[in-house]
Design a protein around this motif. Structure first.
Motif, PDB file in Angstrom:
ATOM      1  N   SER A  73      38.557 -28.270 -31.533  1.00  0.00           N
ATOM      2  CA  SER A  73      39.614 -27.753 -30.670  1.00  0.00           C
ATOM      3  C   SER A  73      39.181 -27.646 -29.216  1.00  0.00           C
ATOM      4  O   SER A  73      39.902 -27.086 -28.396  1.00  0.00           O
ATOM      5  CB  SER A  73      40.097 -26.391 -31.177  1.00  0.00           C
ATOM      6  N   ARG A  74      38.004 -28.163 -28.874  1.00  0.00           N
ATOM      7  CA  ARG A  74      37.513 -28.264 -27.492  1.00  0.00           C
ATOM      8  C   ARG A  74      37.301 -26.898 -26.840  1.00  0.00           C
ATOM      9  O   ARG A  74      37.467 -26.743 -25.648  1.00  0.00           O
ATOM     10  CB  ARG A  74      38.465 -29.125 -26.647  1.00  0.00           C
ATOM     11  N   HIS A  75      36.908 -25.927 -27.663  1.00  0.00           N
ATOM     12  CA  HIS A  75      36.714 -24.591 -27.116  1.00  0.00           C
ATOM     13  C   HIS A  75      35.268 -24.307 -26.745  1.00  0.00           C
ATOM     14  O   HIS A  75      34.924 -23.194 -26.359  1.00  0.00           O
ATOM     15  CB  HIS A  75      37.214 -23.538 -28.117  1.00  0.00           C
ATOM     16  N   CYS A  76      34.394 -25.283 -26.858  1.00  0.00           N
ATOM     17  CA  CYS A  76      32.988 -25.093 -26.470  1.00  0.00           C
ATOM     18  C   CYS A  76      32.827 -25.286 -24.964  1.00  0.00           C
ATOM     19  O   CYS A  76      33.476 -26.148 -24.370  1.00  0.00           O
ATOM     20  CB  CYS A  76      32.083 -26.065 -27.218  1.00  0.00           C
ATOM     21  N   PHE A  77      31.929 -24.494 -24.396  1.00  0.00           N
ATOM     22  CA  PHE A  77      31.716 -24.499 -22.953  1.00  0.00           C
ATOM     23  C   PHE A  77      30.528 -25.352 -22.536  1.00  0.00           C
ATOM     24  O   PHE A  77      30.266 -25.510 -21.346  1.00  0.00           O
ATOM     25  CB  PHE A  77      31.509 -23.061 -22.457  1.00  0.00           C
ATOM     26  N   ASN A  78      29.811 -25.884 -23.497  1.00  0.00           N
ATOM     27  CA  ASN A  78      28.668 -26.750 -23.208  1.00  0.00           C
ATOM     28  C   ASN A  78      28.911 -28.114 -23.851  1.00  0.00           C
ATOM     29  O   ASN A  78      29.922 -28.316 -24.525  1.00  0.00           O
ATOM     30  CB  ASN A  78      27.373 -26.092 -23.706  1.00  0.00           C
ATOM     31  N   PRO A  79      28.010 -29.076 -23.669  1.00  0.00           N
ATOM     32  CA  PRO A  79      28.272 -30.446 -24.140  1.00  0.00           C
ATOM     33  C   PRO A  79      27.963 -30.677 -25.613  1.00  0.00           C
ATOM     34  O   PRO A  79      27.707 -31.814 -26.008  1.00  0.00           O
ATOM     35  CB  PRO A  79      27.335 -31.302 -23.261  1.00  0.00           C
ATOM     36  N   ILE A  80      28.015 -29.670 -26.461  1.00  0.00           N
ATOM     37  CA  ILE A  80      27.672 -29.861 -27.868  1.00  0.00           C
ATOM     38  C   ILE A  80      28.590 -30.882 -28.537  1.00  0.00           C
ATOM     39  O   ILE A  80      28.180 -31.575 -29.466  1.00  0.00           O
ATOM     40  CB  ILE A  80      27.696 -28.514 -28.626  1.00  0.00           C
ATOM     41  N   ALA A  81      29.833 -31.022 -28.089  1.00  0.00           N
ATOM     42  CA  ALA A  81      30.762 -31.991 -28.672  1.00  0.00           C
ATOM     43  C   ALA A  81      30.897 -33.254 -27.835  1.00  0.00           C
ATOM     44  O   ALA A  81      31.720 -34.117 -28.134  1.00  0.00           O
ATOM     45  CB  ALA A  81      32.137 -31.359 -28.849  1.00  0.00           C
ATOM     46  N   ASP A  82      30.078 -33.395 -26.809  1.00  0.00           N
ATOM     47  CA  ASP A  82      30.192 -34.536 -25.904  1.00  0.00           C
ATOM     48  C   ASP A  82      29.608 -35.792 -26.539  1.00  0.00           C
ATOM     49  O   ASP A  82      28.852 -35.736 -27.513  1.00  0.00           O
ATOM     50  CB  ASP A  82      29.459 -34.221 -24.596  1.00  0.00           C
ATOM     51  N   SER A  83      29.947 -36.940 -25.971  1.00  0.00           N
ATOM     52  CA  SER A  83      29.388 -38.213 -26.402  1.00  0.00           C
ATOM     53  C   SER A  83      29.522 -39.216 -25.272  1.00  0.00           C
ATOM     54  O   SER A  83      30.509 -39.200 -24.536  1.00  0.00           O
ATOM     55  CB  SER A  83      30.133 -38.759 -27.625  1.00  0.00           C
ATOM     56  N   ARG A  84      28.530 -40.074 -25.139  1.00  0.00           N
ATOM     57  CA  ARG A  84      28.615 -41.162 -24.168  1.00  0.00           C
ATOM     58  C   ARG A  84      29.264 -42.405 -24.766  1.00  0.00           C
ATOM     59  O   ARG A  84      29.530 -43.368 -24.047  1.00  0.00           O
ATOM     60  CB  ARG A  84      27.221 -41.507 -23.649  1.00  0.00           C
ATOM     61  N   GLU A  85      29.509 -42.382 -26.094  1.00  0.00           N
ATOM     62  CA  GLU A  85      30.056 -43.570 -26.745  1.00  0.00           C
ATOM     63  C   GLU A  85      31.424 -43.314 -27.364  1.00  0.00           C
ATOM     64  O   GLU A  85      32.398 -43.968 -27.007  1.00  0.00           O
ATOM     65  CB  GLU A  85      29.063 -44.087 -27.779  1.00  0.00           C
ATOM     66  N   ALA A  86      31.523 -42.361 -28.294  1.00  0.00           N
ATOM     67  CA  ALA A  86      32.819 -42.118 -28.926  1.00  0.00           C
ATOM     68  C   ALA A  86      32.857 -40.705 -29.492  1.00  0.00           C
ATOM     69  O   ALA A  86      31.858 -40.190 -29.992  1.00  0.00           O
ATOM     70  CB  ALA A  86      33.069 -43.130 -30.048  1.00  0.00           C
TER      71      ALA A  86
END
Length: 448
Positions: A73-86
């Protein structure tokens, strides 16, 4: 924070997490163009968002990508759910719910608030909820997100099974029968795969009531901490660590038998005669009913109404968990730091969480107290403040919330989790190529 500053910040707070989230309420068809978290402090590093609509599509997408990161749900404030690919979101998957004898199985992407109608139909309930009902079940479990209560474990402790699409694309059901893997994957930090469904333990429905005390003198927090936290099933303290008038105690009690009335005054605080917001300058319209009005469990456990969906806001958040025995000492530290914290601090919340046996849980193996901070969205200033705050909390082995802002190094984080080596070994065994890992995971959690 003086009254003038309170009023100046009220418009920003109206958009903050102390209200409710947020863009986790987004419809699947709106997800593709959205490339930030709900608070807007983080722009994701890829514009490739995968939205499977069936299990076959989900498995194919996982198999066909070398690197993919689950997105909730995109509620994290840091890049834990980030990705440079997908990134991969399950928001477009079928929202099928099934029941067992004493369980409910829900899609991983389902929000807690959306489980309520299904539970209500059968007279069932969960043991706890977070203060925000719009977060996804799988995302909450993955980051050890929690509610409050001396005897209440975090939300992951309700899980009895998880269906996960692993790096191979295969569907695997993980249960406590495979104790080691389950204890790792329940708070899995997105490292084991895409959690397509979660089976949660349920109980018969129950009613609750909520009261708020105002103007708690700050010394009372550390002097009477255990007594305050024992007042109800779920208890929260809100404070700015400096101004007694802004310090509140929210007491949520289950209605059973002869429930005694709460005193009108307690430890110097007085029972509120109106509904209030955690920030007194703001309207309480968004808040769950107080003043002892009975209501269903799901209408009292969250701080904010499940149908209240304001816009996302500009803020940052941090949270640190310490062993409950250290609570008075940490309270003293934060009171001493009030002048340092105040320029950035919107509001702070203190809650308790019961110990569990999950390997990377912030409450793992110790009854815990969580100290939460909602900050103004000034990352440069917060980067300067966090090292000082974390240094002050270091003697108490404070663990940061996995989805919020912190600056601890991998070595420090590893030292805080006795089972870290076991967790890392299991991750490397089940995802040896690092399909589900990203920079955040590799820098903060897994080395290998």
């Amino acid at each position: 924070m003086d009254k003038r500053t309170f009023l100046k910040t009220s418009s920003a707070l109206l958009l903050g997490s102390v209200l409710a989230p947020l863009s986790g309420c987004t419809r699947p068809e709106e997800l593709a163009p959205i490339r930030t978290n709900w608070a807007g402090n983080l722009t994701y590093s890829t514009d490739q968002l995968l939205l499977p609509t069936s299990m076959d599509e989900l498995q194919h997408m996982v198999r066909s990508h070398d690197h993919v990161r689950p997105l909730g749900s995109r509620h994290c404030f840091n890049p834990i759910a980030d990705s440079r690919e997908a990134q991969l979101s399950l928001a477009a998957m079928p929202q099928t719910v099934t029941f067992g004898t004493d369980t409910i199985t829900v899609p991983g992407a389902m929000r807690y608030g959306d489980t309520v109608p299904h539970l209500d139909e059968r007279g069932l309930a969960l043991h706890n909820l977070a203060s925000l009902p719009h977060i996804s079940v799988a995302g909450a479990l993955a980051t050890a997100t929690h509610g409050s209560g001396v005897s209440n474990g975090n939300l992951a402790t309700a899980a009895v099974a998880m269906e996960v699409v692993m790096a191979s694309g295969d569907r695997v059901t993980i249960t406590p029968q495979d104790a080691a893997l389950f204890r790792a994957a329940a708070v899995g930090l997105g490292c084991f795969g895409v959690v397509s469904s979660v089976t949660l333990r349920v109980e018969p429905t129950y009613d609750m009531m909520q009261h708020v005390y105002l103007n708690l003198p700050l010394p009372s927090i550390d002097e009477h901490f255990a007594a305050i936290m024992g007042l109800g099933y779920s208890v929260s303290i809100f404070t700015d660590w400096r101004t007694p008038e802004s310090t509140q105690v929210w007491v949520k009690r289950r209605i059973a038998g002869d429930l005694a009335d709460l005193p009108t005054e307690m430890f110097g605080a007085v029972l509120a005669d109106r509904n209030v917001h955690p920030v007194l300058a703001l309207s309480a319209d968004a808040c769950t009913d107080q003043m002892g009005v009975p209501g269903a469990w799901h209408a009292r456990l969250p701080h904010f109404k499940m149908d209240f969906t304001p816009s996302s806001g500009e803020e940052l958040q941090s949270e640190y968990f310490v062993d409950r025995q250290h609570a008075p000492d940490v309270i003293g530290v934060l009171r001493d730091m009030a002048d340092q914290l105040n320029p950035l601090l919107m509001i702070s919340e203190v809650r308790t969480i019961a110990a569990d046996d999950l390997l990377m849980s912030t409450a793992g193996e110790r009854d815990s107290v969580a100290f939460h901070f909602t900050w103004h969205q000034d990352w440069k200033a917060l980067q300067a403040l966090l090292p000082a705050l974390e240094a002050k909390l270091a003697p108490f082995a404070a663990r940061p919330h996995w989805g919020k802002n912190f600056l601890m190094s991998h070595d420090v984080l590893q030292s805080l989790y006795p089972a870290h080596a076991q967790f890392q070994e299991l991750v490397l065994t089940h995802d040896p190529e690092g399909k589900f890992r990203n920079n955040f995971v590799n820098e903060s959690i897994i080395h290998g």
